[in-house]
Motif scaffolding. Sequence first.
Motif, short mmCIF file in Angstrom:
data_model
loop_
_atom_site.label_atom_id
_atom_site.label_comp_id
_atom_site.label_asym_id
_atom_site.label_seq_id
_atom_site.Cartn_x
_atom_site.Cartn_y
_atom_site.Cartn_z
N THR A 1 0.85 -1.20 0.00
CA THR A 1 0.00 0.00 0.00
C THR A 1 0.88 1.25 0.00
OG1 THR A 1 -0.17 -0.22 2.41
CG2 THR A 1 -2.00 -1.04 1.10
N THR A 2 0.43 2.27 -0.70
CA THR A 2 1.23 3.49 -0.84
C THR A 2 0.70 4.66 -0.03
OG1 THR A 2 -0.03 4.09 -2.82
CG2 THR A 2 1.99 2.82 -3.14
N SER A 3 -0.39 4.43 0.71
CA SER A 3 -0.95 5.49 1.55
C SER A 3 -1.92 4.87 2.56
CB SER A 3 -1.68 6.53 0.69
OG SER A 3 -2.85 5.96 0.11
N ASP B 1 6.61 3.45 3.01
CA ASP B 1 6.27 3.36 1.59
C ASP B 1 5.27 4.43 1.17
OD1 ASP B 1 7.88 1.13 1.33
OD2 ASP B 1 6.24 -0.29 1.69
N TRP B 2 4.81 5.23 2.12
CA TRP B 2 3.78 6.22 1.84
C TRP B 2 4.40 7.60 1.58
CZ3 TRP B 2 0.39 4.99 6.77
CH2 TRP B 2 -0.04 3.65 6.68
N THR B 3 3.62 8.45 0.94
CA THR B 3 4.08 9.83 0.71
C THR B 3 4.28 10.54 2.04
OG1 THR B 3 2.87 9.91 -1.38
CG2 THR B 3 3.54 12.01 -0.42
#
Length: 224
Positions: free
Chosen positions: A104-106, A135-137
């Motif tokens: 997951t990116t967010s 891994d998230w912004t």
Amino acid sequence: MKFILACACFYIAATVTTTKEKADLLIYNAHVCTVDSDFAIAEAFAVKEGKIIDVGKSTDLLKKYDAAIKVDAKGKFIFPGLIDAHAHFVEYGLSLQNADLVGTTSWDEVLNRLKLFSEKNKEEWIIGNGWDQNDWTIKEFPSNKKLNEIFPGRPVILSRVDGHAVIASKKALELAGITAGDKISGGEIEVKNGELTGILIDNATSLVYKKFHQTLKKKLRLHY
């Protein structure tokens, strides 16, 4: 003379049909996972001097072997020995039934995956694994505010990819009896502005998982 030959033939035939091979142990009426090239399932196997000497159908092996010990497995599963220096078999099995949050990116993507997961999984608890804020912004731990809005009546536990942190919903925290200001040795219960964020670190994660496993044991009547 014919009578004598007939008797002799009968004796020889009887001897051939009644002579069985010797075995120390015969397991039958089982589901034997052979883990051969086809991952075939057999019904029985024979053991002699500590080695499996034959695998096949129950009727065939019972006719073929005279075993010192015979065990009716009554349909139970039998697996090869599993040798591993560090493994969590129960946890791995349970994880296959959990929401997959790897990649997951967010935080919003985590929530979207949980929505889809919850539509097919109506059990009380929602368990997920694999999120990583790195891994998230926005590379920081989330709070359970949105989680509580989406699942107000369901306990939710979402484990970070390394297992050293989880985020738990308000319902899960309540069931576990966790309140703001609680302390635990070797762990942290995160609080911001006097309220629980849902983030539990290291030993604190066991507080919510303990409650989940208690519920699971009652449901499945497991003793592990």
